[in-house]
Scaffold this motif. Structure first.
Motif, PDB file in Angstrom:
ATOM      1  N   ALA A 415       0.805  -1.219   0.000  1.00  0.00           N
ATOM      2  CA  ALA A 415       0.000   0.000   0.000  1.00  0.00           C
ATOM      3  C   ALA A 415       0.838   1.268   0.000  1.00  0.00           C
ATOM      4  O   ALA A 415       0.284   2.360  -0.113  1.00  0.00           O
ATOM      5  CB  ALA A 415      -0.931   0.010   1.221  1.00  0.00           C
ATOM      6  N   GLY A 416       2.186   1.140   0.141  1.00  0.00           N
ATOM      7  CA  GLY A 416       3.002   2.343   0.252  1.00  0.00           C
ATOM      8  C   GLY A 416       2.550   3.172   1.428  1.00  0.00           C
ATOM      9  O   GLY A 416       2.439   2.676   2.551  1.00  0.00           O
ATOM     10  N   CYS A 417       2.252   4.438   1.209  1.00  0.00           N
ATOM     11  CA  CYS A 417       1.644   5.290   2.235  1.00  0.00           C
ATOM     12  C   CYS A 417       0.128   5.133   2.143  1.00  0.00           C
ATOM     13  O   CYS A 417      -0.596   6.052   1.756  1.00  0.00           O
ATOM     14  CB  CYS A 417       2.065   6.746   2.055  1.00  0.00           C
ATOM     15  N   ASN A 424       3.065   9.562  -4.305  1.00  0.00           N
ATOM     16  CA  ASN A 424       3.774   9.089  -5.501  1.00  0.00           C
ATOM     17  C   ASN A 424       4.181   7.620  -5.413  1.00  0.00           C
ATOM     18  O   ASN A 424       5.279   7.242  -5.825  1.00  0.00           O
ATOM     19  CB  ASN A 424       5.009   9.956  -5.768  1.00  0.00           C
ATOM     20  N   GLN A 425       3.282   6.772  -4.889  1.00  0.00           N
ATOM     21  CA  GLN A 425       3.519   5.333  -4.805  1.00  0.00           C
ATOM     22  C   GLN A 425       4.770   4.981  -3.993  1.00  0.00           C
ATOM     23  O   GLN A 425       5.466   4.000  -4.271  1.00  0.00           O
ATOM     24  CB  GLN A 425       3.623   4.708  -6.204  1.00  0.00           C
ATOM     25  N   LEU A 426       5.041   5.786  -2.975  1.00  0.00           N
ATOM     26  CA  LEU A 426       6.211   5.550  -2.129  1.00  0.00           C
ATOM     27  C   LEU A 426       5.790   5.182  -0.712  1.00  0.00           C
ATOM     28  O   LEU A 426       4.721   5.569  -0.241  1.00  0.00           O
ATOM     29  CB  LEU A 426       7.106   6.792  -2.079  1.00  0.00           C
ATOM     30  N   CYS A 427       6.661   4.441  -0.035  1.00  0.00           N
ATOM     31  CA  CYS A 427       6.514   4.164   1.389  1.00  0.00           C
ATOM     32  C   CYS A 427       7.104   5.335   2.184  1.00  0.00           C
ATOM     33  O   CYS A 427       7.769   6.209   1.613  1.00  0.00           O
ATOM     34  CB  CYS A 427       7.246   2.871   1.744  1.00  0.00           C
ATOM     35  N   PRO A 428       6.904   5.357   3.501  1.00  0.00           N
ATOM     36  CA  PRO A 428       7.464   6.462   4.293  1.00  0.00           C
ATOM     37  C   PRO A 428       8.987   6.535   4.269  1.00  0.00           C
ATOM     38  O   PRO A 428       9.552   7.576   4.602  1.00  0.00           O
ATOM     39  CB  PRO A 428       6.961   6.158   5.719  1.00  0.00           C
ATOM     40  N   ASP A 429       9.671   5.440   3.883  1.00  0.00           N
ATOM     41  CA  ASP A 429      11.132   5.474   3.806  1.00  0.00           C
ATOM     42  C   ASP A 429      11.627   5.713   2.385  1.00  0.00           C
ATOM     43  O   ASP A 429      12.815   5.547   2.109  1.00  0.00           O
ATOM     44  CB  ASP A 429      11.719   4.174   4.355  1.00  0.00           C
ATOM     45  N   THR A 681      11.160   2.552  12.288  1.00  0.00           N
ATOM     46  CA  THR A 681       9.705   2.645  12.286  1.00  0.00           C
ATOM     47  C   THR A 681       9.306   3.514  11.085  1.00  0.00           C
ATOM     48  O   THR A 681      10.174   4.021  10.367  1.00  0.00           O
ATOM     49  CB  THR A 681       9.189   3.301  13.585  1.00  0.00           C
ATOM     50  N   PRO A 682       8.002   3.747  10.856  1.00  0.00           N
ATOM     51  CA  PRO A 682       7.639   4.662   9.770  1.00  0.00           C
ATOM     52  C   PRO A 682       8.185   6.070   9.963  1.00  0.00           C
ATOM     53  O   PRO A 682       8.292   6.820   8.997  1.00  0.00           O
ATOM     54  CB  PRO A 682       6.101   4.674   9.829  1.00  0.00           C
ATOM     55  N   PHE A 683       8.531   6.412  11.194  1.00  0.00           N
ATOM     56  CA  PHE A 683       8.977   7.780  11.465  1.00  0.00           C
ATOM     57  C   PHE A 683      10.449   7.859  11.863  1.00  0.00           C
ATOM     58  O   PHE A 683      10.990   8.947  11.997  1.00  0.00           O
ATOM     59  CB  PHE A 683       8.127   8.395  12.582  1.00  0.00           C
TER      60      PHE A 683
END
Length: 698
Positions: A415-417, A424-429, A681-683
Motif C-alpha cells: 500500500a506504500g503510504c 507518488n507510490q512511495l513508502c514512508p522510507d 519505524t515509519p517515522f
C-alpha cells in the motif's frame, strides 16, 4: 440484519427521510470522486491537516469517514457465496473469484472427541493412511498414527480442526473444517520438487473501498501470475484490509472489504497464506465473542480465511502464521479500546507444541505483523529449542531488517503510504510500494525487493547518498527481455551502457564505475533506464569531494535534537526507550570536529560553523566513543544566511510525511545514528551521513 416485523406509519416516514438524506450524502461523495483518478482523498482520510501523531501506530482516520464507502458497497455484504462464483467489479480491478469456505458451527456443542484419518489417494482410488501428520484445533497438536488415524480432545475455545500441510503433499479441498465428531482430510502428492522454489512475502495490502487499493491489489496479483517460474505461494504478514483497530468500523465494511480482498487474491495461480492483524479485526459477532475473549474480532476473518494461528511446511521450512492482536479490554487510547499486542498463554502453548512436532530436519520461519521477540513471551526459548531461524514481518510500511538471535525483515508495504496518491507510490522510507521475492534452495534463503509495476531499480545508493572518489553504481532489471541492458546518466546529459555482472533469480544485475572527482560538488540526479522499454528510475545523490569553497558573509548554524521535546513522546513509544547516546559523541562537519554531544542527555543542540568551513556540499557525521552506541536525532538543519538547508533524503521524507499526515508531520520522528539496538519505524530511519548543499532549501 434484524428487522422489526411491524412499523408504524411514523417510523416508515422517518426511515424514508433518513434514506433520502443518505442518498444526498452519497451523491455528494460521488461528485468528490472526480479529483484524482476517481479517488476522493478527503472522503477516505488521506488529506490530513492539523492532526496529532497517530496513536500507537494507528494509520487511519476515524471509521466514520468510511461511511460513504459502506453505502456504495452495501450490496456486496452477503456472508455466503456460491462455490467458485465470479463477480465483476467496477473500475480496473480483477473480477472477484468467490468460493465457499468452511465456517465455524457457532452455538453448537463441541464434540467430546474428534477422530479421523488423513489419507492419500493411490492407484485404483485406494485411500492409504498417511503417518506423522500434525492435526490441531489451534490449542493442541496431535500426530496421525501408521494408519493415518488421529484423536483429538477439542479445547472449549476451538472453532476449527485442521492440519499442517506436509512437505511433498497438497491438501485436496480445504485444509481446515468446522468441529465435528469425525473429520478427515485427503492429501495428494505435490506436483513439483520443493528443494528449490520461489515464494512471495507481501504485507500491508490495506485493501478498502478505495478503487486505488483494489486496482493496486489486482496489479499485484496480475504481476505475480506473469512471473516465470511462478512463485509457489504468497504469504501476507498482516493488515490485509483497513478496518479500525478499535473495532469501530461497521460490520458491513468489514464484510465487503474481506470479501473483496479474498475475491481478488483468489485470482492468484498459487495459494495465499494470510496473517490476521489489528486492521483485519472486526466487530462482527461481538455478542458471541465480546472484549475480554481472546477470540474477539476474529470471526469475520475465520469465515473468509480460516484459522488465525496455523502452520504449513514447504521443503525444509516449517512456516507459522502468528496473530498478535487481542481485544482484551486492557488498552485504552483516547477513550477507545485498542488491541493488546502480546501473544497470550494459550497460543504460546500452541506455538511450542506446533514447533516441536515439525518435520524432522526442518527449521521454522514465522510470519507475523511485528517482531515476536517483542510480542511473544518466551519466544527466544522456543526459538532456541526449535530452530527458529527467521521472521517475516510488516506493519511499519518500511523495508528494514534486524540481525539478532532470531532476525526479521519487514516487507515494505504494497500500500506504500496507505494508497495515498499524493505520496507518488512511495513508502514512508522512500522505497516504492512493493513486496519481497524469496528464493529458497535447501536451507538457503535469498531475496530482493520489487516495486509494484517496476522492473528497473537502483540498488547501490539511497536518496541523497554522498559520493566521494570512485563510486560503483549497481542496478537490476527484473525478468529481462532478450538483449535488454541498462544505461545510466547523470543529470540526463549523456547515457552510458552498464555492464552485466550477474544473473541472480528473476533478474540481471548491471554495474558501472563513476569517478566522482570529475564532477562538480553538489546535488546531481542519477538515472538508470532500460535500453528496450525506456523505463527510467531516478535518484538524487550528492557529490562531496570538498572542492567547492564558498564566500559567505556570516557563519552558519547547525541545529538538531537528541529526541527533541516535540518528538519525544512519539520516539519513546515506538523505540520503547529514550534514545540518547550512552557515551560522548563527537560531531564532525566536513570531517572536522565542531563539538560533542553529552552522554545520556536528551536536549537541543546548536553549533556555529565558521563561514570559511562551509562549502558548496557539506557532510555531517557522528563518532561514538563507545562501541555499539547509538541515538536518535531530529532531522538536522543547517541555516546559512537565514535560509534552512536540509539533507536531501530528509527533505524527501518530510515531503512524504507532509503529503500523507499533514504539515505538522514533518517534525515527527527522526533518524537513528549508530546502533544501540534501535529499530526503524515509519517515522525513525537509519542514516549515518547527512549532506547539505548550498542553494537547496525547502
Amino acid at each position: 440484519m434484524i428487522y422489526c416485523r411491524q412499523k408504524s406509519q411514523k417510523a416508515q416516514k422517518a426511515q424514508k427521510a433518513q434514506k433520502a438524506q443518505k442518498a444526498q450524502k452519497a451523491q455528494k461523495a460521488q461528485k468528490g470522486l472526480k479529483g484524482l483518478n476517481g479517488f476522493n482523498l478527503a472522503s477516505y482520510g488521506l488529506c490530513r491537516r492539523d492532526v496529532s501523531p497517530p496513536a500507537s501506530g494507528e494509520k487511519h482516520n476515524s471509521p466514520h469517514q468510511w461511511v460513504s464507502l459502506a453505502l456504495v458497497f452495501v450490496l456486496l455484504s452477503a456472508l455466503t457465496t456460491n462455490s467458485n462464483a465470479v463477480e465483476a467489479t467496477n473500475g480496473a480491478t480483477l473480477p472477484l473469484i468467490l468460493r465457499d469456505t468452511p465456517k465455524p458451527n457457532y452455538g453448537v456443542p463441541h464434540p467430546q472427541m474428534i477422530s479421523g484419518r488423513i489419507t492419500r489417494m493411490e492407484e485404483g482410488n485406494k485411500a492409504q493412511g498417511v503417518e506423522d501428520i500434525s492435526v490441531t484445533d489451534g490449542y493442541s497438536v496431535v500426530k496421525t498414527d501408521a494408519a493415518g488415524a488421529y484423536s483429538l480432545v477439542p479445547d472449549p475455545s476451538a472453532v476449527f480442526v485442521y492440519i499442517t500441510r506436509p512437505s511433498g503433499y497438497d491438501v485436496t479441498g480445504s485444509w481446515y473444517k468446522p468441529l465435528a465428531a469425525e473429520v478427515g482430510f485427503t492429501l495428494k502428492a505435490a506436483a513439483e520438487d520443493e528443494n528449490e522454489y520461489i515464494f512471495i512475502h507481501v504485507t500491508d495490502t490495506h485493501l478498502s473501498g478505495s478503487p486505488r487499493s483494489q486496482k493496486g491489489l489486482s496489479d499485484f496479483v496480475t504481476e505475480l501470475n506473469s512471473l516465470t517460474p511462478k512463485p509457489r505461494f504468497v504469504v501476507n504478514s498482516g493488515d490485509l484490509i483497513s478496518l479500525s483497530k478499535a473495532l469501530k468500523s461497521s460490520v458491513a465494511t468489514g464484510q465487503t472489504d474481506l470479501r473483496t480482498y479474498v475475491g481478488i487474491m483468489n485470482n492468484l495461480d498459487m495459494p495465499h497464506y494470510n496473517v490476521a492483524g489489528d486492521h483485519t479485526d472486526s466487530a462482527y459477532r461481538m455478542e458471541d465473542f465480546p472484549r475480554g475473549d481472546h477470540r474477539c474480532g476474529k470471526p469475520l476473518y475465520w469465515e473468509h480465511l480460516g484459522p488465525n494461528f496455523f502452520s504449513f511446511e514447504y521443503g525444509k521450512i516449517h512456516f507459522m502464521a502468528i496473530d498478535s492482536s487481542y481485544h482484551l479490554g486492557k488498552r485504552q487510547i483516547n477513550g477507545a479500546e485498542y488491541p493488546t499486542l502480546e501473544i497470550q498463554p494459550m497460543h504460546q502453548a500452541w506455538m511450542k507444541q506446533d514447533m516441536s512436532m515439525r518435520k524432522a530436519g526442518s527449521f521454522v520461519v514465522t510470519a507475523s505483523e511485528t517482531d515476536l521477540v517483542e510480542q511473544c513471551p518466551g519466544f527466544m526459548e522456543m526459538a532456541a529449542e526449535n530452530d527458529v531461524r527467521f521472521q517475516l514481518t510488516g506493519d511499519i510500511h518500511v523495508l528494514s531488517e534486524k540481525q539478532r538471535d532470531v532476525p526479521y525483515r519487514t516487507g515494505g508495504a504494497l500500500a506504500g503510504c496507505w494508497w495515498n496518491p499524493k505520496c507518488n507510490q512511495l513508502c514512508p522510507d522512500l522505497n516504492p510500494q512493493g513486496y519481497l521475492v524469496y528464493r529458497v534452495v535447501g536451507e538457503r534463503m535469498e531475496h530482493f525487493y520489487k516495486g509494484l509495476g517496476r522492473r528497473v531499480a537502483i540498488l547501490s545508493h539511497r536518496v541523497g547518498a554522498p559520493w566521494q572518489g570512485q563510486v560503483e553504481i549497481q542496478a537490476h532489471v527484473v525478468q529481462p527481455q532478450e538483449g535488454e541492458t541498462l544505461q545510466w546518466s547523470l543529470d540526463g546529459q549523456h547515457w552510458s551502457e552498464m555492464e552485466g555482472r550477474g544473473r541472480p533469480f528473476y533478474r540481471t544485475v548491471f554495474e558501472s564505475t563513476v569517478d566522482s572527482t570529475t564532477l562538480p560538488d553538489g546535488l546531481h540526479q542519477l538515472q538508470v533506464r532500460s535500453s528496450q522499454t525506456g523505463e527510467t528510475r531516478s535518484r538524487n545523490i550528492v557529490v562531496v569531494n570538498g572542492g567547492a569553497p564558498t564566500a559567505l558573509e556570516s557563519d552558519a548554524v547547525l541545529t538538531f535534537s537528541t529526541v527533541a521535546q516535540t518528538q519525544k513522546k512519539l520516539v519513546v513509544r515506538t523505540l520503547k526507550k529514550p534514545a540518547a547516546p550512552l557515551g560522548k559523541v563527537r560531531v564532525l562537519f566536513n570531517n572536522e570536529t565542531i563539538g560533542e554531544l553529552d552522554a545520556d542527555a536528551v536536549k537541543d543542540y546548536s553549533f556555529a560553523i565558521p563561514a570559511d568551513r562551509v562549502e558548496k556540499a557539506n557532510t555531517l557525521r557522528f563518532q561514538f566513543g563507545e562501541a555499539g552506541d547509538g541515538m536518535t536525532i531530529s532531522g538536522p538543519v543547517l541555516t546559512v544566511q537565514g535560509k534552512p538547508l536540509f539533507d536531501p533524503r530528509d527533505q524527501a521524507i518530510r515531503t512524504i510525511k507532509r503529503a500523507h499526515w499533514g504539515d505538522d508531520a514533518t517534525t515527527w520522528g527522526g533518524y537513528i545514528v549508530g546502533d544501540g539496538g534501535l529499530l526503524e519505524t515509519p517515522f525513525i530511519r537509519k542514516q549515518g551521513t547527512f549532506c547539505f548543499v548550498l542553494g537547496v532549501t525547502k
